[in-house]
Every structure is written in structure tokens, then in C-alpha cells.
Design a protein around this motif. Structure first.
Motif, PDB file in Angstrom:
ATOM      1  N   PRO A   4      -1.658 104.803  51.935  1.00 45.76           N
ATOM      2  CA  PRO A   4      -0.563 104.190  52.699  1.00 45.76           C
ATOM      3  C   PRO A   4       0.447 105.245  53.138  1.00 45.76           C
ATOM      4  CG  PRO A   4      -0.903 103.060  50.603  1.00 45.76           C
ATOM      5  CD  PRO A   4      -1.775 104.263  50.593  1.00 45.76           C
ATOM      6  N   PHE A   5       1.106 105.005  54.272  1.00 43.69           N
ATOM      7  CA  PHE A   5       2.071 105.947  54.809  1.00 43.69           C
ATOM      8  C   PHE A   5       3.178 106.248  53.802  1.00 43.69           C
ATOM      9  CE2 PHE A   5       5.922 106.967  57.251  1.00 43.69           C
ATOM     10  CZ  PHE A   5       5.479 108.132  57.849  1.00 43.69           C
ATOM     11  N   ASP A   6       3.625 105.240  53.052  1.00 42.33           N
ATOM     12  CA  ASP A   6       4.682 105.453  52.052  1.00 42.33           C
ATOM     13  C   ASP A   6       4.268 106.519  51.046  1.00 42.33           C
ATOM     14  OD1 ASP A   6       5.895 103.395  53.373  1.00 42.33           O
ATOM     15  OD2 ASP A   6       5.541 101.911  51.804  1.00 42.33           O
ATOM     16  N   THR A   7       3.030 106.451  50.592  1.00 41.81           N
ATOM     17  CA  THR A   7       2.531 107.411  49.608  1.00 41.81           C
ATOM     18  C   THR A   7       2.384 108.794  50.221  1.00 41.81           C
ATOM     19  OG1 THR A   7       1.339 105.631  48.509  1.00 41.81           O
ATOM     20  CG2 THR A   7       0.657 107.870  47.986  1.00 41.81           C
ATOM     21  N   VAL A   8       1.789 108.864  51.401  1.00 45.91           N
ATOM     22  CA  VAL A   8       1.558 110.150  52.054  1.00 45.91           C
ATOM     23  C   VAL A   8       2.884 110.829  52.392  1.00 45.91           C
ATOM     24  CG1 VAL A   8       0.589 111.250  54.098  1.00 45.91           C
ATOM     25  CG2 VAL A   8      -0.677 109.459  52.940  1.00 45.91           C
ATOM     26  N   SER A   9       3.853 110.071  52.883  1.00 45.62           N
ATOM     27  CA  SER A   9       5.137 110.667  53.250  1.00 45.62           C
ATOM     28  C   SER A   9       5.872 111.179  52.019  1.00 45.62           C
ATOM     29  CB  SER A   9       5.996 109.685  54.034  1.00 45.62           C
ATOM     30  OG  SER A   9       6.268 108.537  53.260  1.00 45.62           O
TER      31      SER A   9
END
Length: 112
Positions: A4-9
């Protein structure tokens, strides 16, 4: 695999913070760099453990029938200032954590 974008960011920003801390620590003596890295690792580990403990506390409060601390404290679903300032307050909190993760390992005195 895609995350998920939250994790990657969060991983990306953590890498940037590590890079910044390493660049600052590179100016220090080698034995001091090791202490800086140990202190930073301990601090980051403490934040991870604290997040896990808060997750458990939130699960316990939810299971005990408290669906929201905001509702419990104010009787409303959200604070009145949240729609206008919530994003900025989150950004300020994130910036404060980032500053702490770089500043505390460097130390106030003796780390120069």
C-alpha cells in the motif's frame, strides 16, 4: 508484490531520514558514529514498540465498548478544528518525529 502507498511512503521517508542522519554523522569521529547509530536504532525500536503497545490498548478499549476517545471526551464524532487543520497537524506531528529521529541520536553536546 505491491505494498500500500501508506507503507511504501513511510519506508521511503524513513530511508531519507536515515540518509540525512548518515550524512550528518559522517562528519563525526568513527567511534562517535557507532554511538549515534546505536542511539538512533534504539530510538526507532522504541517507537515501533510504542506503536504496537498503543495498537493493543486501542483494541482493548474498542473491545470494552469504547468506540472513540473523541466521542468519550467530547461527545462529538470529531474535534471541531479537525476538518480544517487535521492534515496540517498530522504533517506537523510527522515533522516533529522526523526531527527527533535525526536530532536526538546526534546529541546536544559532545557529538560534534
Amino acid at each position: 508484490m505491491y505494498l500500500p502507498f501508506d507503507t511504501v511512503s513511510a519506508i521511503f521517508v524513513g530511508g531519507i531520514l536515515k540518509w540525512v542522519a548518515d550524512r550528518i554523522a559522517a562528519r563525526r569521529a568513527p567511534e562517535l558514529r557507532a554511538k549515534i547509530e546505536e542511539k538512533g536504532t534504539l530510538l526507532a525500536s522504541g517507537l515501533i514498540a510504542g506503536e504496537a503497545i498503543v495498537g493493543i490498548l486501542l483494541a482493548v478499549t474498542f473491545l470494552s465498548g469504547i468506540s472513540s476517545f473523541t466521542r468519550l471526551l467530547t461527545g462529538a464524532d470529531e474535534f471541531k478544528f479537525y476538518p480544517a487543520l487535521g492534515g496540517w497537524l498530522s504533517l506537523a506531528g510527522f515533522a516533529a518525529v522526523a526531527w527527533v529521529l535525526v536530532r536526538i541520536p546526534m546529541g546536544h553536546r559532545g557529538a560534534k
